[in-house]
Design an enzyme around this catalytic site. Structure first.
Site, mmCIF file in Angstrom:
data_model
loop_
_atom_site.group_PDB
_atom_site.id
_atom_site.type_symbol
_atom_site.label_atom_id
_atom_site.label_comp_id
_atom_site.label_asym_id
_atom_site.label_seq_id
_atom_site.Cartn_x
_atom_site.Cartn_y
_atom_site.Cartn_z
ATOM 1 N N ARG A 91 -10.050 -11.912 -0.826
ATOM 2 C CA ARG A 91 -11.476 -12.220 -0.818
ATOM 3 C C ARG A 91 -11.792 -13.013 -2.089
ATOM 4 O O ARG A 91 -11.145 -12.852 -3.118
ATOM 5 C CB ARG A 91 -12.306 -10.941 -0.788
ATOM 6 C CG ARG A 91 -12.073 -10.062 0.441
ATOM 7 C CD ARG A 91 -12.917 -8.799 0.370
ATOM 8 N NE ARG A 91 -12.734 -7.956 1.547
ATOM 9 C CZ ARG A 91 -11.861 -6.965 1.649
ATOM 10 N NH1 ARG A 91 -11.073 -6.686 0.613
ATOM 11 N NH2 ARG A 91 -11.769 -6.249 2.750
ATOM 12 N N LYS A 116 -13.606 -4.026 -1.776
ATOM 13 C CA LYS A 116 -14.814 -3.850 -0.964
ATOM 14 C C LYS A 116 -15.020 -2.403 -0.556
ATOM 15 O O LYS A 116 -16.146 -1.923 -0.478
ATOM 16 C CB LYS A 116 -14.712 -4.740 0.282
ATOM 17 C CG LYS A 116 -15.918 -4.709 1.196
ATOM 18 C CD LYS A 116 -15.727 -5.684 2.334
ATOM 19 C CE LYS A 116 -16.917 -5.669 3.286
ATOM 20 N NZ LYS A 116 -16.732 -6.626 4.421
ATOM 21 N N HIS A 191 -14.526 -18.790 2.299
ATOM 22 C CA HIS A 191 -14.108 -17.620 3.069
ATOM 23 C C HIS A 191 -13.239 -18.000 4.267
ATOM 24 O O HIS A 191 -12.452 -17.189 4.754
ATOM 25 C CB HIS A 191 -15.337 -16.842 3.540
ATOM 26 C CG HIS A 191 -15.014 -15.504 4.144
ATOM 27 N ND1 HIS A 191 -14.403 -14.492 3.426
ATOM 28 C CD2 HIS A 191 -15.214 -15.015 5.395
ATOM 29 C CE1 HIS A 191 -14.244 -13.434 4.206
ATOM 30 N NE2 HIS A 191 -14.719 -13.723 5.407
ATOM 31 N N ARG A 194 -9.541 -17.281 4.070
ATOM 32 C CA ARG A 194 -9.073 -15.939 4.447
ATOM 33 C C ARG A 194 -8.823 -15.882 5.951
ATOM 34 O O ARG A 194 -7.816 -15.322 6.399
ATOM 35 C CB ARG A 194 -10.106 -14.902 4.014
ATOM 36 C CG ARG A 194 -9.734 -13.443 4.287
ATOM 37 C CD ARG A 194 -10.730 -12.545 3.554
ATOM 38 N NE ARG A 194 -10.698 -11.157 3.963
ATOM 39 C CZ ARG A 194 -9.905 -10.227 3.446
ATOM 40 N NH1 ARG A 194 -9.036 -10.567 2.507
ATOM 41 N NH2 ARG A 194 -9.955 -8.970 3.846
ATOM 42 N N HIS A 225 -8.236 -4.223 4.642
ATOM 43 C CA HIS A 225 -9.175 -3.779 5.657
ATOM 44 C C HIS A 225 -9.084 -2.271 5.859
ATOM 45 O O HIS A 225 -7.995 -1.695 5.789
ATOM 46 C CB HIS A 225 -8.915 -4.474 6.992
ATOM 47 C CG HIS A 225 -9.405 -5.886 7.020
ATOM 48 N ND1 HIS A 225 -8.862 -6.867 7.834
ATOM 49 C CD2 HIS A 225 -10.419 -6.488 6.341
ATOM 50 C CE1 HIS A 225 -9.511 -8.004 7.648
ATOM 51 N NE2 HIS A 225 -10.456 -7.805 6.754
ATOM 52 N N TYR A 234 -10.708 -11.271 12.642
ATOM 53 C CA TYR A 234 -10.466 -12.547 11.978
ATOM 54 C C TYR A 234 -9.686 -13.532 12.840
ATOM 55 O O TYR A 234 -9.560 -14.695 12.481
ATOM 56 C CB TYR A 234 -9.708 -12.328 10.666
ATOM 57 C CG TYR A 234 -10.600 -12.021 9.490
ATOM 58 C CD1 TYR A 234 -10.869 -12.976 8.518
ATOM 59 C CD2 TYR A 234 -11.181 -10.772 9.345
ATOM 60 C CE1 TYR A 234 -11.691 -12.708 7.443
ATOM 61 C CE2 TYR A 234 -12.013 -10.481 8.269
ATOM 62 C CZ TYR A 234 -12.262 -11.448 7.325
ATOM 63 O OH TYR A 234 -13.081 -11.168 6.260
#
Length: 262
Positions: A91, A116, A191, A194, A225, A234
């Protein structure tokens, strides 16, 4: 006008009534049934990301390395940040908050702390990434000491680089490169690197015949994740990925079916 059809309890299809909804039909015939609102929970539309080509990533890193001042820390910093995100799927915030002590070149891994989901993880890196980071650290050592707690990517003020600053630099590079976004977003984003990392990684696994189910579990941990479903989120059906997945399925189908077709 739309055609509305109701279903009665005895499975008879009520005749079409133009411009009338099933809710209206239910008032006329209590036997009419139709799904309630949000039966499957809240919906969320996923805008397709821009999946970078290899050339676009190379162009971005090259453009960043040509920023002013020539041969200074600034161009080395941004070229390394963009290259690192592309190579690891980090990230943006994770890359910007790396400290010097988080880089283990001998062990070939990064330590990403308090991410995160307030978890830390080790991120193995390829030998080519190790070489680029080693080269960057030689430049990084000039303006300040490389203490354990000092930022890996140093801002002009001597602290961590703010996201608004890297966004501004990226926007300038994006404009100069003249990119046209592919996908649902109006502009190419950082982003999207990613997204690209995850799509390309799965594409390579398909090409090498990897066990995708087990590989996805490992990839989910690698990118930080909490759930494997977040990693599947994704995935984007880019032509290269769909082509290799399709060929692999054809091989599977021919093996299971014994090569016979009806």
């Amino acid at each position: 006008m739309a055609v509305a059809r109701g279903i009665s309890q005895d499975n008879r299809l009520i005749r079409p009534i133009y411009g009338r909804t099933p809710a209206y039909l239910a008032r006329l015939d209590p036997g009419t049934e139709f799904p309630q609102t949000a039966t499957f929970g809240r919906s969320h539309r996923r805008l397709a990301p821009h999946v970078y080509s290899e050339q676009e990533i190379c162009d971005l890193v090259t453009a960043a390395s040509r920023l002013a001042p020539k041969g200074g820390l600034r161009p080395a910093t941004y070229a390394t940040i963009f290259g690192l995100i592309a190579a690891t799927g980090l990230r943006r915030s994770e890359a910007l908050h790396l400290r010097c002590s988080d880089v283990n070149l001998d062990g070939a891994f990064l330590t990403v702390r308090n991410t995160k989901f307030r978890k830390s993880r080790h991120v193995p890196i390829h030998a080519t990434v190790v070489a680029k980071l080693r080269r960057y650290l030689a430049v990084r050592a000039r303006p300040g000491a490389l203490t354990e707690d000092s930022p890996l990517f140093l801002s002009p003020a001597g602290g961590f680089i703010a996201e608004r600053r890297i966004n501004k630099v990226f926007q300038k590079l994006r404009t100069n490169l003249g990119w046209t976004a592919r996908g649902g977003h109006g502009k190419v984003r950082i982003h999207d690197l990613r997204h690209t990392f995850i799509c390309r990684r799965i594409q390579l696994w398909h090409e090498h015949g990897a066990d995708i189910d087990n590989a996805m579990a490992a990839l989910s941990t690698y990118v930080g994740h909490a759930k494997i479903s977040d990693t599947y989120w994704y995935l984007t059906g880019v032509p290269e990925l769909m082509a290799v997945a399709g060929k692999r399925f054809e091989l599977f189908a021919s093996t299971v079916g014994g090569g016979h077709h009806d």
